[in-house]
Write a protein that holds these residues in place. Structure first.
Motif, mmCIF file in Angstrom:
data_model
loop_
_atom_site.group_PDB
_atom_site.id
_atom_site.type_symbol
_atom_site.label_atom_id
_atom_site.label_comp_id
_atom_site.label_asym_id
_atom_site.label_seq_id
_atom_site.Cartn_x
_atom_site.Cartn_y
_atom_site.Cartn_z
ATOM 1 N N ALA A 141 97.609 -25.731 75.264
ATOM 2 C CA ALA A 141 98.712 -25.276 74.411
ATOM 3 C C ALA A 141 100.051 -25.620 75.042
ATOM 4 C CB ALA A 141 98.599 -23.773 74.158
ATOM 5 N N VAL A 142 100.109 -25.547 76.378
ATOM 6 C CA VAL A 142 101.345 -25.930 77.074
ATOM 7 C C VAL A 142 101.531 -27.442 76.992
ATOM 8 C CG1 VAL A 142 102.535 -25.999 79.295
ATOM 9 C CG2 VAL A 142 101.259 -23.951 78.629
ATOM 10 N N GLN A 143 100.437 -28.189 77.266
ATOM 11 C CA GLN A 143 100.525 -29.658 77.224
ATOM 12 C C GLN A 143 100.997 -30.150 75.862
ATOM 13 O OE1 GLN A 143 96.601 -30.967 78.189
ATOM 14 N NE2 GLN A 143 96.876 -30.640 80.394
ATOM 15 N N TRP A 144 100.505 -29.524 74.825
ATOM 16 C CA TRP A 144 100.850 -29.976 73.478
ATOM 17 C C TRP A 144 102.215 -29.441 73.024
ATOM 18 C CZ3 TRP A 144 96.024 -30.046 69.742
ATOM 19 C CH2 TRP A 144 95.064 -30.924 70.300
ATOM 20 N N GLY A 145 102.783 -28.547 73.798
ATOM 21 C CA GLY A 145 104.089 -28.012 73.425
ATOM 22 C C GLY A 145 104.027 -26.833 72.476
ATOM 23 N N LEU A 146 102.833 -26.302 72.292
ATOM 24 C CA LEU A 146 102.695 -25.179 71.351
ATOM 25 C C LEU A 146 103.260 -23.893 71.938
ATOM 26 C CD1 LEU A 146 99.059 -26.062 70.315
ATOM 27 C CD2 LEU A 146 101.039 -26.129 68.787
ATOM 28 N N VAL A 147 103.198 -23.776 73.263
ATOM 29 C CA VAL A 147 103.788 -22.625 73.956
ATOM 30 C C VAL A 147 104.523 -23.178 75.178
ATOM 31 C CG1 VAL A 147 101.877 -21.138 73.210
ATOM 32 C CG2 VAL A 147 101.839 -22.116 75.506
ATOM 33 N N ASP A 148 105.367 -22.333 75.768
ATOM 34 C CA ASP A 148 106.171 -22.818 76.885
ATOM 35 C C ASP A 148 105.522 -22.566 78.232
ATOM 36 O OD1 ASP A 148 108.657 -23.700 75.476
ATOM 37 O OD2 ASP A 148 108.433 -21.669 74.698
ATOM 38 N N GLU A 149 104.669 -21.564 78.286
ATOM 39 C CA GLU A 149 104.061 -21.213 79.559
ATOM 40 C C GLU A 149 102.791 -20.432 79.275
ATOM 41 O OE1 GLU A 149 106.866 -19.260 82.120
ATOM 42 O OE2 GLU A 149 105.360 -18.806 83.655
ATOM 43 N N ALA A 150 101.791 -20.615 80.138
ATOM 44 C CA ALA A 150 100.540 -19.883 79.944
ATOM 45 C C ALA A 150 100.048 -19.316 81.270
ATOM 46 C CB ALA A 150 99.488 -20.793 79.311
ATOM 47 N N PRO A 151 100.642 -18.238 81.716
ATOM 48 C CA PRO A 151 100.234 -17.655 82.994
ATOM 49 C C PRO A 151 98.944 -16.849 82.855
ATOM 50 C CG PRO A 151 101.976 -16.342 82.001
ATOM 51 C CD PRO A 151 101.714 -17.489 81.063
ATOM 52 N N PRO A 152 98.201 -16.677 83.963
ATOM 53 C CA PRO A 152 97.026 -15.803 83.907
ATOM 54 C C PRO A 152 97.461 -14.353 83.669
ATOM 55 C CG PRO A 152 97.489 -16.450 86.166
ATOM 56 C CD PRO A 152 98.399 -17.248 85.289
ATOM 57 N N ARG A 153 96.502 -13.533 83.299
ATOM 58 C CA ARG A 153 96.833 -12.153 82.908
ATOM 59 C C ARG A 153 97.620 -11.411 83.995
ATOM 60 N NH1 ARG A 153 95.798 -9.469 78.557
ATOM 61 N NH2 ARG A 153 94.375 -10.993 77.711
ATOM 62 N N ALA A 154 97.223 -11.622 85.247
ATOM 63 C CA ALA A 154 97.873 -10.889 86.333
ATOM 64 C C ALA A 154 99.343 -11.273 86.472
ATOM 65 C CB ALA A 154 97.140 -11.141 87.646
ATOM 66 N N LYS A 155 99.680 -12.495 86.037
ATOM 67 C CA LYS A 155 101.059 -12.961 86.204
ATOM 68 C C LYS A 155 101.819 -12.953 84.872
ATOM 69 C CE LYS A 155 100.744 -15.162 90.497
ATOM 70 N NZ LYS A 155 99.994 -16.281 91.021
#
Lengths: 559, 474
Positions: free
Chosen positions: A220-234
């Motif tokens: 999703a980040v690579q395709w530009g659908l979202v700006d960031e995808a951190p793990p749950r803890a972060k």
């Protein structure tokens, strides 16, 4: 489930929708100002109750929404604008565990009339555009915190924000399941925003929009659908960091707070009386008359005076009342086809009241008042009723109220001596339309020099001058007026409402395309075509059979 | 029988003829091994374990017993032999030939089914990775490892399908199967029960009885699939899964047997006295049973499900032993279901296809009851007046129409306060958990010994004695 289908097919009569709400009465949205941002961030969180729907028959599971939810969302955005000048960024979030939002409730759509569905989608689109305007013009950037899956309208809500953070937990995704699952399309500008806003490559957008389960974190980040995808803890950390960055980037103008009190109009069967607006219905003629009155007495001239007068100020009150009246006509009066737009009062009072908009746009509150008028006028442009403006003695189509005339499909001005219209500097782009142009510019696409000439003309225009300068369609004299106007209304009300809606929407938005005009134009196209086709809503259509044991059968002929 | 090759990846799918697939799987193998070393049984990777390894699907080939070091276990890819001219047995495409390739239309749905199934396999290995250090006997230790390596093989089976039929997406999903972690809030496993801690042997036996039995029914339903490779893979997995449920059923049976026989012998009645003797009292066993049963019921999904209807209609997932049903289209029938609506119980006629999860759950409940009956016969044989009971299927559910509505174990709706007040009678308490941990602290590595809280098995493995050195622990 059978029970739900039974209700879905009935399309029962419902009590009228009321559009005003207040954070104290929200059922499904929570507006808060988290301490970690020192009160400078408004958090609009979805916590949609299964039994929190506006109408019975469809549980709002998985943070799916209906009109009631969207009214709260729209109200929350508006409260941030007027009642929380201290807010510098908006965080859109979910209070449900591991789900952000799953979009408009399918069973709600299934149980609604076509007209309701269209108006629902139109309203939700307007609200998403409000969010974008809040950032672009209000200087309050927005961020969506996706703590779980955002599907359909859920992702469309997210993509209306400036930034999107999606939790990467191996299962949360963003998705548009409409086409693969329901044989329809995302209805809240989602496709247009993929390409035009986030500038996602068309082939990737194509792939994304056909995989029901959507796309998860990394991709999703690579395709530009979202700006960031951190793990749950972060995740929280990332949301806080980005939100604080937005606060730092905020360009919100300083201004006072204004509390928005209830409008409390007087409602009768065929008449609604607000302070400055009256709506009268002639049901047999499928006609409504909206009369907007000029202010009486002195109106605020400075930001301080405006803050003191509060929401009783004419510009604020009139705009809110007109907005409520338009929504009432859209949702509760589907059979009304033609709306007469009238004004009453002294043009001088109107021009005096609007001066503050021109003189003090650097003030945050004044600027919000102007933006609200701009939004209400756009709501008028987007209303699927024929708009006929009637200019008679005692009217005050000047400045901001001249926009009503310019928004109309036709203008009738009585050819008598004591009737005038007046162009003011407000026409020079204070209230641009969805196409980015002023209503005056949109009117004179073929003779752009006319715009400047009219703006330079500092005097009231009588009927003949207004006609000559292209502001008026027809100017019947005293003798012909009643008959001409009556016949024009009767003729219009007799035409196919579908053809009229389509025609008006074509003609109202000449000139350049913007994200906004594209969204609404394509919404009309898909609502009125794809949504009506047997592949979606026929007996074997995907939308019809959603949740049922049978599988859809398509007619595979392409057009 | 197609050729079995015994290269790096034993298989009966002619892997050496498909270089692309072979390379893909050989590339995945190191990731798998590194996952196994990180997340597999902790502290026993160098030991010789008396394990069953499948080297083919024939009756001689699928169960070769010998000492193996777990990391050297040969995880292979085995599909049950094809059924000649197999036809689709249910749904809208009934009677047509089964699919050897995936129809594009069903690619995503099938991938989701396979990923969900595949995710459970490594999850349980992760849940159980520390259990070896508290084993009640070497016999049980070996059974634990047998279950673990076979879950690993089942992961291979699902990964084979993902790599063979789902292109790049499939390869990414195969990687993701190794990236999620049971109980990790950042990267949890997909299904709830597979994120629950399983840190002692009582839970392990309950898990293998109840949760692995869900696996059995999911595999039975998938073995009906129109997608023939999935059907053949799951059919072979079922033969291995039987052992996992044997471990659970006999494990609980042996605990119950030990408690009941000691109660009788020592004249113990009150649970406190049973605990003083270092045994698992029967009410405590009942509470663990309640918990794991409810968690496992959730795995079947919602009672009324459009996904279930789609899967059945499209022929992706059938009912367990579909041939026993008469109507394989199931379009005009209804399932009479007790449902919760607006806080009340009522009955509803649910279209049968939408109720397929519940149909599968029905079979499961019946199968569980058979095991519970056996346990009760053991208790009764010692003259102890106690009966283990399956709670009502509405009890303590987190998924479906009863989710988060308080019910007591008999299925009666109660208030939230009532539930909170009585929860300790129905579900394991902190004190229960502490007690169970306290009696299961020390591992038993001497083949001649058995922990106090469990009876020895009736017989050993593959003709070996019970006290055979099944694991040579160093």
């Amino acid at each position: 489930m059978c029970e739900t289908f039974a209700m879905a097919n009935e399309k029962a009569q419902h009590p009228p929708v009321r559009f005003e709400t207040h954070p104290d009465r929200y059922k499904n949205v929570e507006l808060s100002f988290p301490a970690e941002y020192g009160g400078e961030v408004a958090c609009i969180a979805l916590d949609i109750k299964e039994d929190g729907g506006l109408r019975p028959g469809y549980p709002l599971k998985l943070n799916s929404y209906d009109l009631g939810v969207d009214l709260e969302l729209a109200d929350a955005v508006n409260r941030v604008r007027f009642e929380h000048p201290e807010v510098k960024a908006v965080l859109v979030a979910s209070k449900k565990d591991r789900i952000f939002c799953s979009g408009a409730n399918i069973y709600m759509l299934g149980s609604s009339t076509h007209a309701f569905k269209v108006n629902f989608c139109k309203f939700t689109n307007e609200t998403r555009l409000w969010l974008e305007e809040l950032s672009a013009e209000g200087g309050v950037p927005t961020i969506a915190a996706l703590n779980g899956t955002a599907s359909g309208g859920g992702y469309e809500l997210a993509i209306a924000c400036d930034e999107i953070v999606l939790v990467e937990d191996g299962s949360s995704a963003v998705s548009y399941p409409e086409a693969p699952l329901l044989a329809v399309l995302p209805g809240t500008g989602g496709l247009t925003r993929l390409t035009d806003k986030r500038k996602i490559r068309r082939d990737l957008a194509d792939a994304f929009s056909t995989v029901a389960e959507g796309v998860r974190g990394k991709r999703a980040v690579q395709w530009g659908l979202v700006d960031e995808a951190p793990p749950r803890a972060k995740f929280d950390e990332a949301v806080i960091r980005r939100t604080k960055d937005l606060v730092a980037r905020s360009k919100r103008k300083k201004g006072a707070k204004m509390v928005l009190n209830p409008l409390s109009p007087k409602r009768e069967t065929d008449r609604v009386e607000y302070t400055y607006v009256t709506v009268e219905l002639e049901r047999a003629a499928r006609k409504a008359t909206i009369t907007v009155r000029a202010p009486s007495g002195s109106e605020p001239q400075t930001p301080d005076e405006l803050a003191k007068k509060g929401d009783a100020a004419w510009l604020v009150r009139m705009a809110r009342e007109l907005d409520d009246a338009l929504l009432d006509l859209r949702f509760n009066q589907p059979e009304i086809g033609v709306v007469a737009l009238l004004t009453k009062g002294d043009a001088k009072d109107v021009l005096a009241a609007e001066k503050i908009l021109l003189a003090h746009d650097a003030d945050g509150l004044v600027s919000e008042v102007r933006l609200q008028l701009k939004r209400v006028l756009k709501r008028l442009d987007m209303t699927a009723k024929s708009l006929f403006c009637l200019v008679e003695p005692g009217s005050c189509f000047a400045g901001v109220l001249l926009e009503l005339l310019l928004a109309s499909d036709r203008v009738f001005m009585k050819d008598v001596e004591d009737v005038f219209v007046e162009v003011s500097p407000a026409q020079a782009g204070l209230f641009p339309m969805g196409n980015g142009l002023s209503r005056l510019e949109s009117r004179f696409l073929g003779t752009p020099s006319q715009v400047g000439k009219l703006l330079e003309h500092k005097e009231p225009l009588d009927t003949q001058s207004a006609l000559d300068r292209g502001l008026v369609t027809f100017a019947p004299d005293d003798l012909d007026w009643d008959d001409e106007v009556r016949i024009a209304f009767e003729e219009r009300a007799a035409m196919s409402p579908d053809a009229m809606t389509g025609m008006e929407q074509n003609l109202r938005f000449g000139g350049p395309e913007t994200l906004e005009t594209k969204i609404f134009a394509r919404l009309s196209a898909w609502q009125n075509w794809i949504f009506q086709r047997p592949n979606a809503v026929g007996e074997k259509g995907a939308l019809t059979l959603y949740g049922r044991p049978e599988r859809p059968e398509f007619d595979f002929n392409r057009t | 029988m197609s050729n079995v090759n015994n290269d790096r990846i034993p298989n009966n799918v002619s892997l050496s003829d498909d270089k692309r697939l072979q390379r893909a799987l050989e590339a995945w193998q190191p990731s798998f091994l590194s996952w196994w070393n990180d997340m597999g049984p902790f502290g026993f990777q160098k030991d010789d374990v008396f394990l069953r390894t499948a080297t083919s699907v024939t009756s001689e080939g699928w169960a070769n017993f010998d000492y193996v070091k777990m990391p050297e276990y040969r995880w292979g890819i085995f599909l049950a032999d094809p059924t000649k001219d197999r036809k689709i047995g249910f749904g809208d495409n009934m009677g047509q030939p089964v699919w050897q390739q995936i129809p594009g239309e069903h690619r995503n749905a099938l991938r989701r089914l396979i990923v969900t199934q595949g995710d459970t396999e490594p999850a349980s290995v992760e849940q159980q990775r520390l259990l070896g250090h508290t084993c009640p006997s070497v016999y049980d230790l070996r059974n634990l490892f047998q279950v673990n390596v076979e879950e690993g093989r089942h992961l291979w089976a699902m990964v084979y399908l993902l790599h063979s039929y789902f292109g790049r997406d499939g390869r990414e999903e195969a990687e993701a199967l190794l990236e999620r972690r049971s109980g990790d809030p950042d990267k949890p496993r997909i299904l709830g029960a597979f994120n629950e801690p399983c840190t002692e042997w009582l839970s392990f036996f309950m898990f293998t009885f109840f949760t692995d039995r869900d696996g059995k029914y999911q595999l039975l339903a998938l073995s009906e699939s129109s997608f023939d490779p999935l059907s053949r893979t799951t059919r072979f997995m079922l033969t291995e899964e039987a052992h996992h449920m044997f471990v659970g059923e006999t494990g609980v049976l042996r605990m119950v047997e030990r408690t009941a026989s000691q109660m009788k012998e020592l004249g113990l009645e009150h649970p406190d006295d049973v605990r003083k003797a270092g045994l698992l009292d029967l009410p405590l066993i009942q509470r663990y049973l309640n918990l794991w049963y409810a968690l496992s019921l959730d795995l079947f999904g919602g009672e009324i499900s459009s996904n279930a209807a789609n899967f059945f209609a499209a022929g992706l997932k059938g009912r367990a032993k579909e041939e026993r049903y008469e109507d394989h289209v199931a379009l005009d029938s209804f399932y009479d279901m007790e449902v919760v609506r607006d806080g009340k119980l009522g009955r509803e006629q649910v279209p049968l296809r939408n109720a397929m999860n519940e149909v599968l759950r029905d079979e499961y409940v019946e199968d569980c009851q058979r095991g519970v009956d056996k346990w009760n016969r053991t208790i009764a044989a010692h003259g102890i007046p106690f009966e283990l009971k399956l709670p009502h299927r509405r009890f303590y559910r987190q998924v479906g129409i009863s989710a988060n509505v308080p019910f007591d174990p008999s299925g009666k709706m109660i208030s939230k306060d009532q539930f909170e007040a009585q929860k300790g009678e129905w579900l394991p308490t902190e004190a229960d958990k502490a007690y169970v941990q306290s009696i299961m602290q020390k591992p038993v590595f001497d083949p001649k010994q058995m922990a106090n809280w469990i009876a020895p098995p009736k017989q050993g493995i593959k003709g070996r004695a019970v006290d055979f050195e099944y694991v040579r622990h160093t």
